[in-house]
Design a protein around this motif. Structure first.
Motif, PDB file in Angstrom:
ATOM      1  N   VAL A 273       0.820  -1.210   0.000  1.00 37.63           N
ATOM      2  CA  VAL A 273       0.000   0.000   0.000  1.00 37.63           C
ATOM      3  C   VAL A 273       0.853   1.259   0.000  1.00 37.63           C
ATOM      4  O   VAL A 273       1.967   1.287   0.524  1.00 37.63           O
ATOM      5  CB  VAL A 273      -0.945   0.028   1.230  1.00 37.63           C
ATOM      6  N   ARG A 274       0.299   2.293  -0.620  1.00 42.92           N
ATOM      7  CA  ARG A 274       0.881   3.621  -0.456  1.00 42.92           C
ATOM      8  C   ARG A 274       0.677   4.078   0.985  1.00 42.92           C
ATOM      9  O   ARG A 274      -0.318   3.750   1.625  1.00 42.92           O
ATOM     10  CB  ARG A 274       0.198   4.616  -1.387  1.00 42.92           C
ATOM     11  N   ARG A 275       1.608   4.876   1.453  1.00 42.22           N
ATOM     12  CA  ARG A 275       1.511   5.359   2.832  1.00 42.22           C
ATOM     13  C   ARG A 275       0.197   6.106   3.067  1.00 42.22           C
ATOM     14  O   ARG A 275      -0.425   5.969   4.130  1.00 42.22           O
ATOM     15  CB  ARG A 275       2.700   6.271   3.138  1.00 42.22           C
ATOM     16  N   SER A 276      -0.259   6.858   2.079  1.00 42.28           N
ATOM     17  CA  SER A 276      -1.487   7.632   2.233  1.00 42.28           C
ATOM     18  C   SER A 276      -2.723   6.749   2.305  1.00 42.28           C
ATOM     19  O   SER A 276      -3.794   7.209   2.722  1.00 42.28           O
ATOM     20  CB  SER A 276      -1.635   8.627   1.076  1.00 42.28           C
ATOM     21  N   ALA A 277      -2.622   5.477   1.889  1.00 41.42           N
ATOM     22  CA  ALA A 277      -3.768   4.564   1.908  1.00 41.42           C
ATOM     23  C   ALA A 277      -3.746   3.633   3.108  1.00 41.42           C
ATOM     24  O   ALA A 277      -4.669   2.824   3.282  1.00 41.42           O
ATOM     25  CB  ALA A 277      -3.796   3.736   0.617  1.00 41.42           C
ATOM     26  N   LEU A 278      -2.732   3.716   3.956  1.00 40.63           N
ATOM     27  CA  LEU A 278      -2.593   2.764   5.059  1.00 40.63           C
ATOM     28  C   LEU A 278      -3.754   2.846   6.039  1.00 40.63           C
ATOM     29  O   LEU A 278      -4.272   1.811   6.487  1.00 40.63           O
ATOM     30  CB  LEU A 278      -1.264   2.997   5.788  1.00 40.63           C
ATOM     31  N   SER A 279      -4.186   4.050   6.396  1.00 41.16           N
ATOM     32  CA  SER A 279      -5.294   4.191   7.344  1.00 41.16           C
ATOM     33  C   SER A 279      -6.537   3.486   6.828  1.00 41.16           C
ATOM     34  O   SER A 279      -7.222   2.766   7.577  1.00 41.16           O
ATOM     35  CB  SER A 279      -5.598   5.677   7.579  1.00 41.16           C
ATOM     36  N   MET A 280      -6.854   3.679   5.564  1.00 41.18           N
ATOM     37  CA  MET A 280      -8.039   3.046   4.974  1.00 41.18           C
ATOM     38  C   MET A 280      -7.940   1.524   5.045  1.00 41.18           C
ATOM     39  O   MET A 280      -8.896   0.846   5.427  1.00 41.18           O
ATOM     40  CB  MET A 280      -8.183   3.485   3.521  1.00 41.18           C
ATOM     41  N   VAL A 281      -6.763   0.986   4.710  1.00 40.97           N
ATOM     42  CA  VAL A 281      -6.589  -0.465   4.700  1.00 40.97           C
ATOM     43  C   VAL A 281      -6.726  -1.036   6.107  1.00 40.97           C
ATOM     44  O   VAL A 281      -7.378  -2.062   6.315  1.00 40.97           O
ATOM     45  CB  VAL A 281      -5.223  -0.832   4.091  1.00 40.97           C
TER      46      VAL A 281
END
Length: 311
Positions: A273-281
């Motif tokens: 994952v991209r760092r910016s998508a980690l929270s969502m995942v």
């Protein structure tokens, strides 16, 4: 893209010396655009890098700001405050009072210490150096030293993201899995969506995938997915817990898309994952991961608390 200790500078991407004139930079930009344009057989990621480099140093104002922040400005034209660029220093304590995830261990701590020891040995022959994070010094250091700093920064960025998820999450950083401190699990994250092993990396280029593994020049022959799964297996056996999935976090510029699901590797769902998508995942869960909750969540947290050791 240009703030990683592993990244080429904007001047290197354009193929010019930092002392080049504005006209030389403009000519180099046009040449590199033609060489990297996808329609002419060039590499799309390199094409994007060339454009970004021009955005940074293509105007006098932008170039001056870039030079100050990346160690290219001359001492006579740079103030003390500008020279003391802190982009690669350890983050200052946060004063945000919102509820945070429960966190244990020191993210990036081991690699920070190794970086400082090696940069002082390399640059100062064991004597302290005035600023171990000076951009010019970092840029000139050997790859293995720069990689330590890049990975420490990546781990700290992941820790910051997880911390903001709130009290429903628990995270352990720099978890020991053997006698060698380098053989560690970057992060263990326990969430309502599952228990995850997380690795934070920075390859300073767009990566590709083959047979459930990450490949690319920046990967340099390593096997990040296999390494992460092996370390997770050690923790799972010691604590008698089951992982829901494995997550590898990369800087946004290292991935073509926000989330790449690699499917099950050795029976474990893996995503990059991209760092910016980690929270969502972490909130939604890794596809195919096994949810945990209630008494099991409490039991897993207790087992890990009694088992986890830190490097």
């Amino acid at each position: 893209m240009f703030d990683s200790p592993l990244s080429a500078s904007a001047y290197e991407v354009l193929g010019v010396d930092p002392s080049a004139t504005a006209e030389e930079i403009k000519r180099a930009f046009r040449l590199r655009l033609r060489q990297t344009h996808p329609d002419a057989g060039g590499d799309a990621s390199a094409f994007i890098q060339v454009q970004r480099a021009w955005e940074l140093v293509g105007t006098p104002e932008g170039r001056a700001a870039y030079d100050r922040g990346h160690g290219f400005a001359t001492t006579s034209s740079t103030t003390t405050e500008e020279q003391d660029w802190s982009g690669w220093r350890a983050p200052a304590p946060r004063t945000d009072t919102r509820p945070k995830a429960r966190a244990y261990g020191h993210p990036g701590g081991w690699r920070r210490e190794r970086y400082l020891a090696l940069i002082r040995e390399w640059a100062g022959h064991g004597v302290d150096v005035p600023n171990p994070y000076d951009p010019a010094l970092v840029r000139s250091a050997p790859l293995e030293i720069r990689r330590l700093l890049a990975d420490a920064l990546a781990e700290e960025a992941t820790a910051s993201t997880v911390s903001d998820l709130g009290m429903g999450f628990t995270v352990w950083h720099d978890v020991a899995v053997g006698t060698d401190p380098a053989d560690k699990l970057d992060h263990l994250v326990l969430s309502p969506s599952g228990l995850y092993g997380v690795m934070s990396e920075d390859f300073a280029e767009v990566v590709r995938f083959r047979r459930g593994e990450i490949i690319g020049r920046g990967v340099d022959g390593r096997a990040p997915v296999a390494t992460l799964l092996g370390r997770m297996r050690v923790v799972a056996r010691a604590a008698k817990v089951r992982f829901g999935g494995a997550i590898i976090v990369l800087p946004d510029d290292d991935l073509d898309q926000a989330v790449t699901a690699l499917g099950k590797v050795r029976g474990v769902p893996v995503v990059v994952v991209r760092r910016s998508a980690l929270s969502m995942v972490l909130r939604q869960g890794v596809p195919g991961a096994r949810d945990i909750g209630g008494n099991e969540l409490f039991d897993v947290r207790t087992r890990l608390q009694h088992t986890v050791r830190f490097v």
